[in-house]
Design a protein around this motif. Structure first.
Motif, short mmCIF file in Angstrom:
data_model
loop_
_atom_site.label_atom_id
_atom_site.label_comp_id
_atom_site.label_asym_id
_atom_site.label_seq_id
_atom_site.Cartn_x
_atom_site.Cartn_y
_atom_site.Cartn_z
N CYS A 1 0.83 -1.21 0.00
CA CYS A 1 0.00 0.00 0.00
C CYS A 1 0.86 1.26 0.00
CB CYS A 1 -0.94 0.00 1.21
SG CYS A 1 -2.25 -1.25 1.12
N LEU A 2 1.92 1.26 0.79
CA LEU A 2 2.82 2.41 0.84
C LEU A 2 3.54 2.59 -0.50
CD1 LEU A 2 4.32 1.84 4.40
CD2 LEU A 2 2.76 3.68 3.72
N LEU B 1 -5.20 -4.62 8.74
CA LEU B 1 -4.90 -5.42 7.56
C LEU B 1 -4.82 -6.90 7.93
CD1 LEU B 1 -2.23 -3.23 5.72
CD2 LEU B 1 -4.47 -3.92 4.82
N ALA B 2 -4.17 -7.20 9.05
CA ALA B 2 -4.06 -8.60 9.50
C ALA B 2 -5.44 -9.20 9.74
CB ALA B 2 -3.21 -8.68 10.77
N ALA C 1 -7.64 -0.53 1.25
CA ALA C 1 -6.61 -1.07 2.14
C ALA C 1 -5.60 -0.02 2.57
CB ALA C 1 -5.88 -2.23 1.43
N GLN C 2 -5.45 1.02 1.76
CA GLN C 2 -4.47 2.06 2.09
C GLN C 2 -4.85 2.82 3.36
OE1 GLN C 2 -6.80 2.45 -0.18
NE2 GLN C 2 -7.73 4.46 0.21
N GLU C 3 -6.09 2.70 3.79
CA GLU C 3 -6.56 3.41 4.98
C GLU C 3 -6.37 2.59 6.26
OE1 GLU C 3 -7.51 6.46 4.91
OE2 GLU C 3 -7.69 6.74 2.74
N LEU C 4 -5.97 1.33 6.13
CA LEU C 4 -5.95 0.44 7.28
C LEU C 4 -4.58 0.38 7.95
CD1 LEU C 4 -8.00 -2.59 5.89
CD2 LEU C 4 -8.83 -0.52 7.04
N GLU D 1 -6.08 5.45 -13.62
CA GLU D 1 -5.25 5.39 -12.42
C GLU D 1 -6.12 5.49 -11.18
OE1 GLU D 1 -2.18 8.49 -10.58
OE2 GLU D 1 -1.41 7.57 -12.43
N HIS D 2 -5.97 4.53 -10.27
CA HIS D 2 -6.78 4.49 -9.06
C HIS D 2 -6.10 5.27 -7.94
CE1 HIS D 2 -9.07 1.39 -11.09
NE2 HIS D 2 -7.99 0.65 -11.21
N HIS D 3 -6.90 6.03 -7.20
CA HIS D 3 -6.37 6.78 -6.06
C HIS D 3 -6.77 6.11 -4.74
CE1 HIS D 3 -5.14 9.80 -8.90
NE2 HIS D 3 -6.38 9.90 -9.35
N TYR D 4 -6.97 4.83 -4.81
CA TYR D 4 -7.29 3.99 -3.65
C TYR D 4 -6.71 2.63 -3.94
CZ TYR D 4 -10.80 2.31 -6.91
OH TYR D 4 -11.43 1.80 -8.03
#
Length: 463
Positions: free
Chosen positions: A299-300, A353-354, A345-348, A321-324
């Protein structure tokens, strides 16, 4: 008698057909509105069908194992009388003065989606037909039995107990392998669903051969007992998830030009981080592993390399292009490979995430992943290391730009601070669509992921 036919609805994503896994009712049963009546398997998931009517089942138009086209009549009900209709009951004075003929003439909503209808009026199980002392159906049921499809009555009416056992396809496969009769197993899951644990516990009690914990569900489902002694080959119909997966992989392999690049990295620091988190009593229930750390790293890295988080829109002639990040997690199941995704997932956090990865995996193994959960992914991860594999060349999930394969973590000699030491080492394999990503972008993305796994503290520096 007022008969209503229920046609197989579109279960999502425009799939044209579904295989009938099992009926949970039989002809002659009385059912309530929204009661689960059958399990069907599409190309993406096993779906429970709720009843669109309250009434009596008159005809089952397909047998277990048959493939039914969307729009074909699946089951018929006798909904005679206002009490059996799915429409909401009238109230007040008008309800008292309404005649039976008027009630029968009222239009009834035709269901077209799974999940339609009002809230269930009750959770009662189907009412089974009367039986003689021998356990056989009563004489009054003879005509119904002769008209019913063979598969629908073979185990349910002739020899089975009054209640049909409810279970998922992987659990049924496990029971078959262990020689366990599900009719004798008490389900502890929701609404009496028989779980994997129920089958294993029963097998242990009666002394049946247990399955080693290390054997994956996919391997259990693949075991087939020869139909006759000395059989040298066996055939399995290509349908459901396995058929869909094969078609998707062929489409991806021959549409997107695949490039795979590899990088072996020292992940000792990640191993130490995971060990420290597992030792924390407050975090023990979250089961944080290398997959979760890799998901966070991906994600990073995607935020720094958006080309890996894009889609080739051939029809529009555009790159989207996705911004999420909807992060796909490949899961091997008894029904084949499925790739549900974690939304945004970028918000978790790492813990979130686990938990999400664990939830997706458990749902997939139970065969309950909904079709919608496998759509809209933007990038995927597959962990081949759990099978002891060091590396591979994964095929990109259609509609995505890349997929990362995690190899096994191995303790081996490695250069560390100018000396040779035993370190935890892992190989990463990134496949990407060369129409969207060139070699430099793919390599830099992979290095960024590896840097986080090599030094998890670097995640604090990325945004």
């Amino acid at each position: 008698m007022s008969v209503q036919d229920f046609k197989l609805p579109d279960l999502g994503e425009g799939l044209p057909e579904a295989e009938l896994v099992q009926w949970l009712v039989a002809e002659g049963d009385t059912v309530t509105l929204n009661q689960t009546i059958a399990e069907v398997e599409t190309a993406k998931a096993v779906v429970e069908l709720p009843s669109p009517y309250a009434g009596t089942v008159t005809t089952l138009h397909a047998g277990a194992g048959e493939v039914v086209a969307v729009g074909s009549v699946l089951i018929s009900f006798d909904v005679g009388g206002a009490d059996a209709a799915p429409a909401a009951p009238a109230t007040g004075v008008q309800a008292e003065t309404k005649t039976a003929a008027e009630a029968e003439a009222e239009p009834k909503a035709e269901p077209n989606l799974v999940g339609y209808g009002a809230a269930p009026r009750g959770s009662a199980r189907p009412q089974r037909r009367a039986r003689s002392a021998s356990g056989r159906p009563a004489a009054s049921d003879t005509a119904v039995l002769e008209a019913a499809p063979h598969d629908a009555i073979h185990a349910d009416v002739v020899d089975a107990p009054v209640e049909r056992p409810r279970s998922t396809p992987p659990v049924r496969a496990l029971a078959k392998q262990l020689g366990v009769d599900l009719a004798l197993v008490e389900g502890t899951g929701q609404t009496g669903l028989i779980t994997r644990g129920d089958v294993e516990a029963y097998a242990e009690r009666v002394g049946a051969a247990s399955v080693p914990a290390a054997v994956p569900v996919a391997s259990q489902a693949a075991i087939r007992v020869p139909a006759t002694p000395g059989e040298r080959t066996s055939r399995t119909p290509i349908r459901g998830v396995r058929k869909h997966t094969a078609e998707a992989m062929v489409r991806s392999a021959f549409t997107a030009p695949h490039v795979t690049t590899f990088l072996t990295v020292d992940v000792t620091a990640t191993s130490e981080l995971i060990a420290s988190l597992k030792a924390d009593r407050a975090l023990q229930e979250h089961r944080i592993g290398v997959m979760a750390v890799a998901a966070k790293a991906v994600c990073l890295a995607l935020s720094r390399h958006p080309g890996l988080n894009s889609r080739w829109d051939d029809a529009a002639g555009e790159i989207v292009e996705h911004h999420y990040v909807n992060l796909g997690i490949a899961a091997a199941t008894g029904r084949g490979l499925v790739v549900p995704n974690i939304r945004d997932a970028q918000e978790l956090t790492l813990i979130e995430l686990a938990d999400a990865i664990r939830g997706l995996a458990e749902t997939a193994r139970a065969g309950k992943t909904a079709p919608a959960e496998m759509m809209g992914g933007t990038f995927s991860i597959t962990n081949v290391g759990v099978f002891g594999v060091d590396a591979g060349t994964p095929i990109i999930n259609p509609g995505e730009a890349g997929i990362l394969a995690l190899g096994a973590v191995r303790r081996q000699p490695w250069e560390h601070r100018g000396e040779i030491a035993l370190r935890d080492v892992m190989t990463l394999a990134l496949s990407f669509d060369h129409r969207l990503v060139d070699g430099e972008q793919g390599s830099r993305f992979l290095v960024d992921v590896a840097d986080v796994l090599r030094e998890p503290g670097r995640a604090m520096l990325l945004r």
